[in-house]
Design a protein around this motif. Structure first.
Motif, PDB file in Angstrom:
ATOM      1  N   GLY A  35      49.575  18.354  -0.056  1.00  0.00           N
ATOM      2  CA  GLY A  35      50.377  18.320  -1.276  1.00  0.00           C
ATOM      3  C   GLY A  35      50.064  17.170  -2.205  1.00  0.00           C
ATOM      4  O   GLY A  35      50.285  17.263  -3.416  1.00  0.00           O
ATOM      5  N   ASP A  36      49.550  16.064  -1.679  1.00  0.00           N
ATOM      6  CA  ASP A  36      49.249  14.888  -2.503  1.00  0.00           C
ATOM      7  C   ASP A  36      47.776  14.804  -2.899  1.00  0.00           C
ATOM      8  O   ASP A  36      47.335  13.798  -3.436  1.00  0.00           O
ATOM      9  CB  ASP A  36      49.636  13.613  -1.757  1.00  0.00           C
ATOM     10  CG  ASP A  36      51.144  13.495  -1.586  1.00  0.00           C
ATOM     11  OD1 ASP A  36      51.874  13.976  -2.467  1.00  0.00           O
ATOM     12  OD2 ASP A  36      51.582  12.937  -0.560  1.00  0.00           O
ATOM     13  N   CYS A  37      47.038  15.858  -2.603  1.00  0.00           N
ATOM     14  CA  CYS A  37      45.594  15.849  -2.907  1.00  0.00           C
ATOM     15  C   CYS A  37      45.358  15.776  -4.420  1.00  0.00           C
ATOM     16  O   CYS A  37      45.996  16.497  -5.191  1.00  0.00           O
ATOM     17  CB  CYS A  37      44.941  17.098  -2.326  1.00  0.00           C
ATOM     18  SG  CYS A  37      43.166  17.185  -2.621  1.00  0.00           S
ATOM     19  N   LYS A  38      44.435  14.907  -4.832  1.00  0.00           N
ATOM     20  CA  LYS A  38      44.119  14.736  -6.253  1.00  0.00           C
ATOM     21  C   LYS A  38      42.825  15.453  -6.645  1.00  0.00           C
ATOM     22  O   LYS A  38      42.542  15.625  -7.835  1.00  0.00           O
ATOM     23  CB  LYS A  38      43.985  13.241  -6.582  1.00  0.00           C
ATOM     24  CG  LYS A  38      45.214  12.405  -6.220  1.00  0.00           C
ATOM     25  CD  LYS A  38      46.440  12.841  -6.995  1.00  0.00           C
ATOM     26  CE  LYS A  38      47.632  11.934  -6.666  1.00  0.00           C
ATOM     27  NZ  LYS A  38      48.859  12.367  -7.359  1.00  0.00           N
ATOM     28  N   ASP A  79      44.077  21.218  -7.330  1.00  0.00           N
ATOM     29  CA  ASP A  79      45.482  21.584  -7.371  1.00  0.00           C
ATOM     30  C   ASP A  79      45.897  22.158  -6.015  1.00  0.00           C
ATOM     31  O   ASP A  79      45.407  23.226  -5.616  1.00  0.00           O
ATOM     32  CB  ASP A  79      45.726  22.624  -8.466  1.00  0.00           C
ATOM     33  CG  ASP A  79      47.205  22.901  -8.686  1.00  0.00           C
ATOM     34  OD1 ASP A  79      48.021  22.469  -7.855  1.00  0.00           O
ATOM     35  OD2 ASP A  79      47.534  23.563  -9.689  1.00  0.00           O
ATOM     36  N   ARG A 129      57.880  16.223  -8.365  1.00  0.00           N
ATOM     37  CA  ARG A 129      58.749  15.236  -7.732  1.00  0.00           C
ATOM     38  C   ARG A 129      58.929  15.564  -6.250  1.00  0.00           C
ATOM     39  O   ARG A 129      59.265  16.691  -5.901  1.00  0.00           O
ATOM     40  CB  ARG A 129      60.106  15.217  -8.420  1.00  0.00           C
ATOM     41  CG  ARG A 129      61.033  14.117  -7.919  1.00  0.00           C
ATOM     42  CD  ARG A 129      62.358  14.154  -8.636  1.00  0.00           C
ATOM     43  NE  ARG A 129      63.261  13.115  -8.177  1.00  0.00           N
ATOM     44  CZ  ARG A 129      64.519  12.992  -8.557  1.00  0.00           C
ATOM     45  NH1 ARG A 129      65.025  13.848  -9.438  1.00  0.00           N
ATOM     46  NH2 ARG A 129      65.275  12.023  -8.088  1.00  0.00           N
ATOM     47  N   ARG A 130      58.696  14.575  -5.391  1.00  0.00           N
ATOM     48  CA  ARG A 130      58.822  14.790  -3.949  1.00  0.00           C
ATOM     49  C   ARG A 130      59.850  13.805  -3.390  1.00  0.00           C
ATOM     50  O   ARG A 130      59.775  12.605  -3.619  1.00  0.00           O
ATOM     51  CB  ARG A 130      57.469  14.613  -3.254  1.00  0.00           C
ATOM     52  CG  ARG A 130      56.405  15.563  -3.810  1.00  0.00           C
ATOM     53  CD  ARG A 130      55.124  15.522  -2.994  1.00  0.00           C
ATOM     54  NE  ARG A 130      54.103  16.378  -3.573  1.00  0.00           N
ATOM     55  CZ  ARG A 130      54.025  17.685  -3.396  1.00  0.00           C
ATOM     56  NH1 ARG A 130      54.924  18.284  -2.629  1.00  0.00           N
ATOM     57  NH2 ARG A 130      53.068  18.388  -3.961  1.00  0.00           N
ATOM     58  N   ARG A 149      60.979  11.710  -0.808  1.00  0.00           N
ATOM     59  CA  ARG A 149      60.523  11.073   0.421  1.00  0.00           C
ATOM     60  C   ARG A 149      61.117   9.681   0.616  1.00  0.00           C
ATOM     61  O   ARG A 149      60.593   8.887   1.387  1.00  0.00           O
ATOM     62  CB  ARG A 149      58.991  10.978   0.423  1.00  0.00           C
ATOM     63  CG  ARG A 149      58.324  12.354   0.522  1.00  0.00           C
ATOM     64  CD  ARG A 149      56.826  12.256   0.430  1.00  0.00           C
ATOM     65  NE  ARG A 149      56.214  13.569   0.629  1.00  0.00           N
ATOM     66  CZ  ARG A 149      54.950  13.855   0.347  1.00  0.00           C
ATOM     67  NH1 ARG A 149      54.165  12.923  -0.151  1.00  0.00           N
ATOM     68  NH2 ARG A 149      54.469  15.065   0.557  1.00  0.00           N
TER      69      ARG A 149
END
Length: 303
Positions: A263-266, A269, A2-3, A5
């Motif tokens: 951090g949002d890289c798919k 990890d 959870r971020r 934003r």
């Protein structure tokens, strides 16, 4: 993961909660000043930025003053360099002459002077060098001397950018034996708190193996410092090893920064970006500690 934003979800929301606003008067313009006459050399890696000789600085200074920018940051490029960076603290050095010129022609401009020997030394390091070692304490008087000549030339702000421990205290004539101890203790606490924070964060995120690696990195970092301190208590110089504090700080900072950026890289990890530097520190810091123990053993055998 959870971020939080929601305060950046739209332009209207960002405008409402924005705490920082930037204007021209809050800017500092970098100036690169080179020895010689009638010189304006472009810097390929910085489009639109040039190296100026003192006699051509007005071309750029007039534009800076008219733009509302409050000040300039001076970087001098000497014609001759040597092992002790003598042009850095010469009263008639390139940086000192450039400052006098600015203060004479544009007295309202704030002048910030960079304090570091790297541009003035033949080897390119921030301080004096002996063999493969940087001579930290021997460099401090030269940085202080450089600061004095820059201030005498008219600099409003002295900006140390070197990597020498204790230079601010030396420049301000505040150095002491207790200050050196206090500085070292704060360094250890800051590193310990940082690594423990990463260790705790990884546990909360469910990365048990990553947290254990970070714990080993924490132990190794403490042991590197402890072995050196214990050796110096025995009268031995112990600065060997390839994972000292600067290297650990850089690796930790890069890992934490890149982990946030990606951090949002798919594709993978993103936590691996943080864990891998911890693994490098865990291995190399402990190897450095053992290397220092071996070094001290050899020195003691010779006595």
């Amino acid at each position: 993961m959870r971020r939080f934003r929601r305060l950046r979800g739209s332009e209207a929301m960002r405008r409402l909660v924005r705490e920082t606003r930037i204007s021209a008067e809050e800017m500092i313009y970098p100036i690169f000043v080179i020895e010689g006459e009638n010189i304006k050399n472009p810097i390929p890696s910085m489009p639109g930025v040039f190296q100026y000789s003192v006699d051509r600085m007005d071309e750029m200074l007039a534009e800076v003053a008219a733009s509302g920018i409050s000040g300039v940051l001076i970087f001098g490029i000497p014609k001759e360099k040597d092992a002790v960076g003598s042009q850095a603290y010469a009263p008639d050095g390139i940086t000192q002459r450039a400052i006098r010129h600015i203060k004479k022609k544009y007295p309202s401009l704030l002048v910030v002077a960079d304090v570091c020997l790297c541009e003035y030394t033949s080897h390119g390091h921030c301080g004096l060098v002996e063999g493969e070692h940087i001579l930290n304490d021997e460099t401090l008087p030269l940085l202080a001397k450089m600061s004095v000549t820059l201030a005498q030339a008219g600099a409003d702000i002295i900006a140390p950018s070197d990597m020498m421990d204790g230079r601010v205290a030396r420049v301000g004539n505040m150095s002491s034996t207790f200050g050196a101890l206090y500085d070292s203790v704060l360094d250890r606490y800051s590193e310990m708190v940082t690594l423990f924070g990463i260790f705790y964060y990884l546990i909360l995120q469910g990365y048990l193996w990553g947290s254990m690696i970070t714990f080993v990195a924490l132990v190794g970092s403490l042991m590197v410092s402890y072995v050196r301190a214990r050796a110096e208590g025995l009268g031995l110089e112990c600065k060997v090893g390839f994972m000292q504090r600067p290297e650990r700080v850089v690796l930790t900072s890069l890992g934490a920064l890149c982990c946030g950026i990606f951090g949002d890289c798919k594709a993978f990890d993103p936590m691996l970006i943080l864990i891998v530097p911890m693994a490098v520190i865990a291995v190399l810091a402990n190897l450095t500690a053992f290397a220092r123990i071996a070094h001290c053993y050899k020195l003691l055998k010779k006595q």
